[in-house]
Design a protein around this motif. Structure first.
Motif, PDB file in Angstrom:
ATOM      1  N   ILE A 175       6.463   5.344   7.820  1.00 36.69           N
ATOM      2  CA  ILE A 175       7.877   5.506   7.580  1.00 36.69           C
ATOM      3  C   ILE A 175       8.366   4.297   6.878  1.00 36.69           C
ATOM      4  CG2 ILE A 175       9.972   6.230   8.320  1.00 36.69           C
ATOM      5  CD1 ILE A 175       8.925   7.225  11.000  1.00 36.69           C
ATOM      6  N   ILE A 176       8.881   4.464   5.602  1.00 33.34           N
ATOM      7  CA  ILE A 176       9.318   3.570   4.667  1.00 33.34           C
ATOM      8  C   ILE A 176      11.035   3.763   4.756  1.00 33.34           C
ATOM      9  CG2 ILE A 176       9.565   2.775   2.264  1.00 33.34           C
ATOM     10  CD1 ILE A 176       6.732   2.638   3.636  1.00 33.34           C
ATOM     11  N   ASP A 177      11.260   2.796   5.398  1.00 34.28           N
ATOM     12  CA  ASP A 177      12.992   2.613   5.594  1.00 34.28           C
ATOM     13  C   ASP A 177      13.064   1.040   5.641  1.00 34.28           C
ATOM     14  OD1 ASP A 177      15.571   2.964   6.518  1.00 34.28           O
ATOM     15  OD2 ASP A 177      15.073   4.945   7.143  1.00 34.28           O
ATOM     16  N   GLU A 178      14.526   0.425   5.932  1.00 41.16           N
ATOM     17  CA  GLU A 178      14.718  -0.718   5.975  1.00 41.16           C
ATOM     18  C   GLU A 178      13.661  -1.596   6.781  1.00 41.16           C
ATOM     19  OE1 GLU A 178      18.778  -1.676   7.082  1.00 41.16           O
ATOM     20  OE2 GLU A 178      19.405  -0.120   5.766  1.00 41.16           O
ATOM     21  N   LYS A 179      13.391  -0.938   7.867  1.00 39.71           N
ATOM     22  CA  LYS A 179      12.098  -1.525   8.712  1.00 39.71           C
ATOM     23  C   LYS A 179      10.756  -0.573   8.529  1.00 39.71           C
ATOM     24  CE  LYS A 179      14.404  -4.897  10.536  1.00 39.71           C
ATOM     25  NZ  LYS A 179      13.925  -6.416  10.160  1.00 39.71           N
ATOM     26  N   ILE A 180       9.945  -0.891   7.889  1.00 40.16           N
ATOM     27  CA  ILE A 180       8.858  -0.186   7.800  1.00 40.16           C
ATOM     28  C   ILE A 180       7.956  -0.274   8.932  1.00 40.16           C
ATOM     29  CG2 ILE A 180       6.476  -0.237   6.510  1.00 40.16           C
ATOM     30  CD1 ILE A 180       7.755  -1.890   4.233  1.00 40.16           C
ATOM     31  N   THR A 181       7.874   1.050   9.257  1.00 43.79           N
ATOM     32  CA  THR A 181       7.328   1.565  10.839  1.00 43.79           C
ATOM     33  C   THR A 181       5.903   2.496  10.728  1.00 43.79           C
ATOM     34  OG1 THR A 181       9.495   1.673  11.464  1.00 43.79           O
ATOM     35  CG2 THR A 181       7.884   2.732  12.853  1.00 43.79           C
ATOM     36  N   LEU A 182       4.924   1.986  11.323  1.00 40.48           N
ATOM     37  CA  LEU A 182       3.824   3.035  11.559  1.00 40.48           C
ATOM     38  C   LEU A 182       3.612   3.360  12.974  1.00 40.48           C
ATOM     39  CD1 LEU A 182       0.918   3.487  10.351  1.00 40.48           C
ATOM     40  CD2 LEU A 182       0.056   1.332  11.343  1.00 40.48           C
ATOM     41  N   ILE A 183       3.432   4.664  12.769  1.00 42.67           N
ATOM     42  CA  ILE A 183       3.286   5.385  14.138  1.00 42.67           C
ATOM     43  C   ILE A 183       1.754   5.457  14.465  1.00 42.67           C
ATOM     44  CG2 ILE A 183       3.889   7.349  15.490  1.00 42.67           C
ATOM     45  CD1 ILE A 183       6.551   7.549  13.994  1.00 42.67           C
ATOM     46  N   VAL A 208       2.438   0.507   0.565  1.00 44.09           N
ATOM     47  CA  VAL A 208       2.990  -0.820   0.865  1.00 44.09           C
ATOM     48  C   VAL A 208       1.964  -1.693   1.197  1.00 44.09           C
ATOM     49  CG1 VAL A 208       3.654  -0.221   3.168  1.00 44.09           C
ATOM     50  CG2 VAL A 208       5.167  -1.805   1.925  1.00 44.09           C
ATOM     51  N   ASN A 209       2.218  -3.087   1.023  1.00 48.13           N
ATOM     52  CA  ASN A 209       1.546  -4.355   1.800  1.00 48.13           C
ATOM     53  C   ASN A 209       1.694  -3.967   3.110  1.00 48.13           C
ATOM     54  OD1 ASN A 209       0.224  -6.727   2.337  1.00 48.13           O
ATOM     55  ND2 ASN A 209       0.904  -7.668   0.615  1.00 48.13           N
ATOM     56  N   PRO A 210       0.556  -3.970   3.862  1.00 52.44           N
ATOM     57  CA  PRO A 210       0.343  -3.578   5.281  1.00 52.44           C
ATOM     58  C   PRO A 210       1.345  -5.168   6.014  1.00 52.44           C
ATOM     59  CG  PRO A 210      -1.671  -3.221   4.357  1.00 52.44           C
ATOM     60  CD  PRO A 210      -0.922  -3.987   3.234  1.00 52.44           C
ATOM     61  N   SER A 211       1.134  -6.199   5.157  1.00 54.31           N
ATOM     62  CA  SER A 211       1.781  -7.376   5.946  1.00 54.31           C
ATOM     63  C   SER A 211       3.324  -7.033   6.168  1.00 54.31           C
ATOM     64  CB  SER A 211       1.322  -8.523   5.182  1.00 54.31           C
ATOM     65  OG  SER A 211       2.199  -8.338   3.820  1.00 54.31           O
ATOM     66  N   LYS A 212       3.673  -5.959   5.302  1.00 54.76           N
ATOM     67  CA  LYS A 212       5.353  -5.936   5.269  1.00 54.76           C
ATOM     68  C   LYS A 212       5.771  -4.917   6.387  1.00 54.76           C
ATOM     69  CE  LYS A 212       6.108  -6.839   0.493  1.00 54.76           C
ATOM     70  NZ  LYS A 212       6.779  -8.293   1.000  1.00 54.76           N
ATOM     71  N   ILE A 213       4.663  -4.234   7.091  1.00 57.83           N
ATOM     72  CA  ILE A 213       5.066  -3.478   8.328  1.00 57.83           C
ATOM     73  C   ILE A 213       6.009  -4.538   9.189  1.00 57.83           C
ATOM     74  CG2 ILE A 213       4.244  -2.107  10.203  1.00 57.83           C
ATOM     75  CD1 ILE A 213       1.778  -1.220   8.203  1.00 57.83           C
ATOM     76  N   ASP A 214       7.022  -3.804   9.697  1.00 57.63           N
ATOM     77  CA  ASP A 214       7.701  -4.448  10.953  1.00 57.63           C
ATOM     78  C   ASP A 214       7.294  -3.980  12.058  1.00 57.63           C
ATOM     79  OD1 ASP A 214       9.912  -6.013   9.043  1.00 57.63           O
ATOM     80  OD2 ASP A 214      10.004  -3.881   8.109  1.00 57.63           O
ATOM     81  N   TYR A 215       7.358  -2.749  12.236  1.00 63.93           N
ATOM     82  CA  TYR A 215       7.344  -2.058  13.481  1.00 63.93           C
ATOM     83  C   TYR A 215       6.022  -1.147  13.678  1.00 63.93           C
ATOM     84  CZ  TYR A 215      12.176  -2.863  14.240  1.00 63.93           C
ATOM     85  OH  TYR A 215      13.646  -3.787  14.096  1.00 63.93           O
ATOM     86  N   VAL A 216       5.155  -1.348  14.838  1.00 61.38           N
ATOM     87  CA  VAL A 216       3.965  -0.473  15.197  1.00 61.38           C
ATOM     88  C   VAL A 216       4.511   0.171  16.416  1.00 61.38           C
ATOM     89  CG1 VAL A 216       1.401  -0.278  15.627  1.00 61.38           C
ATOM     90  CG2 VAL A 216       2.549  -1.910  13.967  1.00 61.38           C
ATOM     91  N   ILE A 217       4.413   1.597  16.287  1.00 57.19           N
ATOM     92  CA  ILE A 217       4.588   2.308  17.737  1.00 57.19           C
ATOM     93  C   ILE A 217       3.154   2.970  18.152  1.00 57.19           C
ATOM     94  CG2 ILE A 217       5.719   4.434  18.650  1.00 57.19           C
ATOM     95  CD1 ILE A 217       7.987   4.147  16.343  1.00 57.19           C
ATOM     96  N   LEU A 238      -3.222  -8.062   9.738  1.00 64.36           N
ATOM     97  CA  LEU A 238      -2.520  -7.992   8.588  1.00 64.36           C
ATOM     98  C   LEU A 238      -0.977  -7.997   8.728  1.00 64.36           C
ATOM     99  CD1 LEU A 238      -4.446  -5.495   6.740  1.00 64.36           C
ATOM    100  CD2 LEU A 238      -5.009  -7.704   6.454  1.00 64.36           C
ATOM    101  N   ALA A 239      -0.667  -7.382   9.721  1.00 64.86           N
ATOM    102  CA  ALA A 239       0.881  -7.324   9.992  1.00 64.86           C
ATOM    103  C   ALA A 239       1.265  -8.063  11.208  1.00 64.86           C
ATOM    104  CB  ALA A 239       1.199  -5.736  10.178  1.00 64.86           C
ATOM    105  N   LYS A 240       0.905  -9.306  11.227  1.00 65.96           N
ATOM    106  CA  LYS A 240       1.081 -10.400  12.304  1.00 65.96           C
ATOM    107  C   LYS A 240       2.427 -10.326  12.770  1.00 65.96           C
ATOM    108  CE  LYS A 240      -2.792 -13.235  10.316  1.00 65.96           C
ATOM    109  NZ  LYS A 240      -3.727 -13.134  11.418  1.00 65.96           N
ATOM    110  N   ASP A 241       3.413 -10.382  12.152  1.00 69.40           N
ATOM    111  CA  ASP A 241       4.907 -10.291  12.487  1.00 69.40           C
ATOM    112  C   ASP A 241       5.229  -8.917  13.024  1.00 69.40           C
ATOM    113  OD1 ASP A 241       5.039 -12.923  11.798  1.00 69.40           O
ATOM    114  OD2 ASP A 241       5.217 -12.410   9.838  1.00 69.40           O
ATOM    115  N   ASN A 254      -1.319 -12.499  21.233  1.00 70.71           N
ATOM    116  CA  ASN A 254      -0.490 -13.009  20.010  1.00 70.71           C
ATOM    117  C   ASN A 254       0.542 -12.020  19.699  1.00 70.71           C
ATOM    118  OD1 ASN A 254      -1.460 -15.684  20.032  1.00 70.71           O
ATOM    119  ND2 ASN A 254      -3.369 -14.643  18.849  1.00 70.71           N
ATOM    120  N   TRP A 255       0.354 -10.434  20.131  1.00 71.58           N
ATOM    121  CA  TRP A 255       1.232  -9.656  19.628  1.00 71.58           C
ATOM    122  C   TRP A 255       2.620  -9.833  20.214  1.00 71.58           C
ATOM    123  CZ3 TRP A 255      -2.607  -4.874  20.070  1.00 71.58           C
ATOM    124  CH2 TRP A 255      -3.795  -5.107  19.397  1.00 71.58           C
TER     125      TRP A 255
END
Length: 410
Positions: free
Chosen positions: A43-51, A70-79, A97-100, A124-125
Motif C-alpha cells: 500500500i502506497i501512502d504517507e507510510k508505505i505498508t506491506l501486508i 518503490v525502493n523496499p528500503s522505504k517500507i515503513d510498516y510490515v503487517i 532491506l527495510a531495516k527501519d 533487531n526488528w
C-alpha cells in the motif's frame, strides 16, 4: 514475470506483490493439483505498508515486484497477519532491506516470529503488538486489526483497510489455485469449489471459530468491497458470497449423499463397495465411490463436508485394516468432522480385524456407528451381495433423514 502481473494494482495505490507457485502439488499433505499462490500486498501512502510476505523461495520475486513500485528500503510498516512459513519465511529477506520498518502482529505472532527467525535477525526488528480494534493510520487511510485466533493458528489476525473497505483476510477465504489473474470473477467457473476444498482440509476443525468471527464482524459493522486472502484469488464481485459459504460450512449444512470410501486387495472389498453404492442409488440418494489409492484424500474430505453418512471398507491384512485406510482415518480425524454417521464393511480370509479396528477409530472420532460392520469371508457371494445392497438402501434412508434434520431452515 508478466508485465501486467508485476505491478498489479488491485485498488488505487494498492498492489499485489506476491508469487504464483504453478508447481505446488502438496501442501502439508493436502493435495493441490491446481497449484497455489502466496499473496502479499503493498500500500502506497504517507507510510508505505506491506501486508504479509511469501514463502522464502519466492522472496526475491516478491522483492523485485516491490522494487518496480518503490525502493523496499522505504517500507515503513510490515503487517504480519500469520507466522506460518508460507506467509512469513520471506520476511527476513525483506527486513534486510527495510531495516527501519515496524512489524505489526499479535502477541502470539511476535512470539512465533521470534521462535522461527531467531537466527534470521528478528532480535533487531521493531515490533508493535496489536489486538482487535486497534487502528493504524498510514496517511489518507486507516487500518484496523482483527484477531482471529485458531483461524487457523493462535497468532492469526486479519487487517481491514477502512476507507477502501478491503479485508486482508490471510488464510480465511483462500484457495490453493494458481492462475495468471488475481480476481475470482476472472476465473472460469469461479473459485468457490476451490474454496470449499480449502475450507474442508484446513479450516473445518474450527467451525465454531468461524461462527464467532462472523458475529464479531457484524458487531464491528464492517462492510467489504473486496476480500484479499493470502492464497488464491481476490473476491471483489459480491465478496459476501464467500462469507456466506463459510457460515454454511461451519453450520454443517449437508445434502442427501453417502460416501463410500475403501481400499481393496483382491477386489472382494471393492465388489462390496459397489453393491452398497447400488443400494444407495436404489434408495434415491446420490452416492460417491472413492478408492483410496486412486483419489486425492483432500477431495474426499471436501465431499465428506457435505455428506451426513459415510461407509468405510477395508480388507484385513496382518490382522488389521489396510494401510491406506489407516492413513486416511488419521488424516480425517485431525479435521474433526462432526455430526457424521458411519458404517464399516470389509473382507477377510482366515481371520478378521479390519472392521473392528476401523469402528474403534471412528468411535473415538465421535462418529455415530449406525449398525455392526458387514463382513465377507474371502469373497462376497449371493447372500453377502444382498446384504450389501440392503445396507445401501438403509444408508440412503438415513442420509435423507439426516440432511432434513441438519439443514438449517430457509
Amino acid at each position: 514475470m508478466d508485465q501486467k502481473d508485476e505491478n498489479l494494482e488491485i485498488a488505487k495505490g494498492i498492489y499485489w506483490v506476491g508469487a504464483v507457485d504453478w508447481n505446488l502439488r502438496d501442501f502439508h499433505g493436502y493435495a493441490t493439483p491446481r497449484g497455489g499462490t502466496y499473496n502479499a500486498y503493498l500500500i502506497i501512502d504517507e507510510k508505505i505498508t506491506l501486508i504479509d510476505t511469501v514463502k522464502a523461495e519466492f522472496a526475491s520475486e516478491m522483492i523485485e515486484r516491490i522494487r518496480r513500485i518503490v525502493n523496499p528500503s522505504k517500507i515503513d510498516y510490515v503487517i504480519s497477519n500469520h507466522v506460518e512459513m508460507d506467509h512469513s519465511s520471506g520476511l527476513p529477506a525483506l527486513m534486510e532491506l527495510a531495516k527501519d520498518a515496524t512489524v505489526f502482529c499479535t502477541k502470539h505472532g511476535k512470539a512465533g516470529l521470534n521462535e522461527y527467525y531467531e537466527s534470521g535477525g528478528c532480535s533487531n526488528w521493531n515490533f508493535e503488538v496489536v489486538k482487535t480494534g486497534d487502528e493504524l493510520n498510514i496517511g489518507s487511510r486507516n487500518m484496523m486489526f482483527i484477531e482471529t485466533p485458531m483461524l487457523h493458528w493462535p497468532d492469526s489476525m486479519q487487517t481491514y483497510l477502512k476507507e477502501d473497505k478491503i479485508l486482508f483476510s490471510n488464510d480465511a477465504f483462500g484457495q490453493h489455485l494458481a492462475t495468471s489473474t488475481r480476481f475470482e470473477d476472472e476465473v472460469e467457473g469461479g473459485a468457490m469449489e476451490d474454496a470449499a476444498i480449502y475450507y474442508a482440509n484446513i479450516l473445518m476443525p474450527f467451525g465454531s471459530k468461524v461462527i464467532k468471527y462472523a458475529e464479531k464482524v457484524t458487531e464491528l459493522g464492517l462492510e467489504f468491497d473486496m476480500i484479499a486472502p493470502s492464497h488464491g484469488v481476490i473476491w471483489r464481485e459480491d465478496p459476501s458470497r464467500i462469507i456466506d459459504a463459510y457460515l454454511k460450512w461451519a453450520q454443517k449444512e449437508v445434502v442427501p449423499k453417502v460416501l463410500i470410501i475403501y481400499d481393496t486387495m483382491w477386489n472382494s472389498t471393492e465388489i462390496m463397495a459397489k453393491e452398497i453404492l447400488e443400494g444407495v442409488r436404489e434408495g434415491g440418494v446420490e452416492a460417491r465411490l472413492f478408492h483410496l489409492r486412486k483419489n486425492d484424500w483432500s477431495m474426499m474430505v471436501k465431499e465428506l463436508m457435505y455428506s451426513p453418512v459415510i461407509a468405510i471398507g477395508s480388507p484385513t491384512m496382518h490382522g488389521t485394516m489396510f494401510y491406506t485406510v489407516s492413513g486416511f482415518l488419521t488424516y480425517m480425524r485431525g479435521l474433526r468432522p462432526k455430526d457424521k454417521s458411519a458404517v464399516v464393511f470389509g473382507s477377510y480370509g482366515w481371520g478378521g480385524g479390519a472392521v473392528k479396528g476401523i469402528e474403534e477409530i471412528l468411535e473415538k472420532a465421535r462418529f455415530d456407528i449406525v449398525e455392526p460392520g458387514l463382513q465377507a469371508k474371502y469373497r462376497p457371494y449371493e447372500d453377502d451381495l444382498r446384504a450389501c445392497r440392503e445396507l445401501g438402501i438403509r444408508l440412503a434412508e438415513l442420509a435423507l433423514k439426516k440432511s432434513s434434520y441438519l439443514r438449517p431452515a430457509r
